[in-house]
Design a protein around this motif. Structure first.
Motif, short mmCIF file in Angstrom:
data_model
loop_
_atom_site.label_atom_id
_atom_site.label_comp_id
_atom_site.label_asym_id
_atom_site.label_seq_id
_atom_site.Cartn_x
_atom_site.Cartn_y
_atom_site.Cartn_z
N ARG A 1 -8.94 -4.34 -0.63
CA ARG A 1 -8.27 -4.09 -2.26
C ARG A 1 -7.41 -2.78 -2.55
O ARG A 1 -6.03 -2.85 -3.27
CB ARG A 1 -8.51 -5.61 -3.04
N PRO A 2 -8.04 -2.08 -2.90
CA PRO A 2 -7.88 -0.34 -3.26
C PRO A 2 -7.23 -0.77 -2.05
O PRO A 2 -5.90 0.71 -3.14
CB PRO A 2 -9.69 0.17 -3.39
N LEU A 3 -6.72 -0.30 -1.23
CA LEU A 3 -6.22 0.42 -0.14
C LEU A 3 -4.36 -0.94 -0.93
O LEU A 3 -3.41 0.13 0.08
CB LEU A 3 -5.73 -0.42 1.55
N LEU A 4 -4.18 -1.61 -1.23
CA LEU A 4 -2.82 -1.56 -1.95
C LEU A 4 -1.77 -0.51 -2.31
O LEU A 4 -0.87 -1.05 -2.80
CB LEU A 4 -3.14 -2.98 -3.09
N THR A 5 -2.62 0.80 -2.76
CA THR A 5 -2.63 1.32 -3.51
C THR A 5 -2.52 2.35 -2.95
O THR A 5 -2.31 3.29 -3.58
CB THR A 5 -3.08 1.39 -5.31
N ASP A 6 -2.63 3.18 -1.75
CA ASP A 6 -2.73 3.50 -0.85
C ASP A 6 -1.14 4.56 -1.04
O ASP A 6 -0.54 4.12 -1.22
CB ASP A 6 -3.29 3.65 0.32
N ASP B 1 -0.40 5.81 2.00
CA ASP B 1 0.59 5.95 3.10
C ASP B 1 1.21 4.98 2.50
O ASP B 1 0.50 3.74 2.62
CB ASP B 1 -0.80 5.63 4.07
N PRO B 2 2.34 4.12 2.74
CA PRO B 2 2.99 3.38 3.07
C PRO B 2 3.01 2.00 4.07
O PRO B 2 2.65 0.94 3.74
CB PRO B 2 4.98 3.16 3.06
N GLU B 3 2.72 2.27 5.48
CA GLU B 3 2.10 1.48 6.32
C GLU B 3 0.85 1.71 5.83
O GLU B 3 0.19 0.03 6.53
CB GLU B 3 1.82 3.04 7.84
N VAL B 4 -0.26 1.95 5.37
CA VAL B 4 -1.86 1.48 5.57
C VAL B 4 -1.24 0.49 4.18
O VAL B 4 -2.09 -0.60 4.36
CB VAL B 4 -2.58 2.42 4.98
N ALA C 1 -1.03 -7.34 4.38
CA ALA C 1 -0.72 -8.27 5.31
C ALA C 1 -1.85 -8.53 6.25
O ALA C 1 -2.69 -10.13 6.48
CB ALA C 1 -0.65 -7.52 6.80
N LEU C 2 -3.32 -8.05 5.82
CA LEU C 2 -4.63 -8.54 5.79
C LEU C 2 -5.16 -9.42 5.40
O LEU C 2 -5.91 -10.34 5.96
CB LEU C 2 -5.38 -7.38 6.76
N LEU C 3 -5.41 -8.72 3.93
CA LEU C 3 -5.65 -9.73 2.23
C LEU C 3 -4.41 -11.30 3.27
O LEU C 3 -4.80 -11.62 2.88
CB LEU C 3 -4.73 -9.24 1.31
N GLY C 4 -3.66 -11.18 2.86
CA GLY C 4 -2.97 -12.62 3.52
C GLY C 4 -3.31 -13.05 4.37
O GLY C 4 -3.46 -14.82 4.06
#
Length: 77
Positions: free
Chosen positions: A53-58, A60-63, A69-72
């Motif tokens: 979840r914290p990676l949603l605000t990384d 890098d737009p690709e991250v 996508a992974l969370l979904g």
């Protein structure tokens, strides 16, 4: 990082597809004899999914994209 998330997302998606096929199969014994390992993989994948979840605000737009996508795909009903 995005590549790793991509692999995990592909795994989560495949597990969902296999589960759908297992549920609609006329051969439920396949679950235990040929693809029973997928349940263990799904449990491992979703057990610690909150670390993504914290990676949603990384920065890098690709991250961010792959994390979403992974969370979904790894969501548990």
């Amino acid at each position: 990082m995005a590549d790793t998330l991509g692999v995990l997302d592909a795994t989560a998606f495949a597990l969902g597809e296999w589960e759908t096929q297992r549920q609609t199969s006329s051969k439920p014994w396949l679950d235990d004899t040929q693809v029973g390992w997928e349940t263990e993989v799904a449990e491992l994948l979703t057990r610690d999914i909150d670390v993504v979840r914290p990676l949603l605000t990384d920065s890098d737009p690709e991250v961010r994209s792959m994390a979403a996508a992974l969370l979904g795909d790894a969501s548990v009903e």
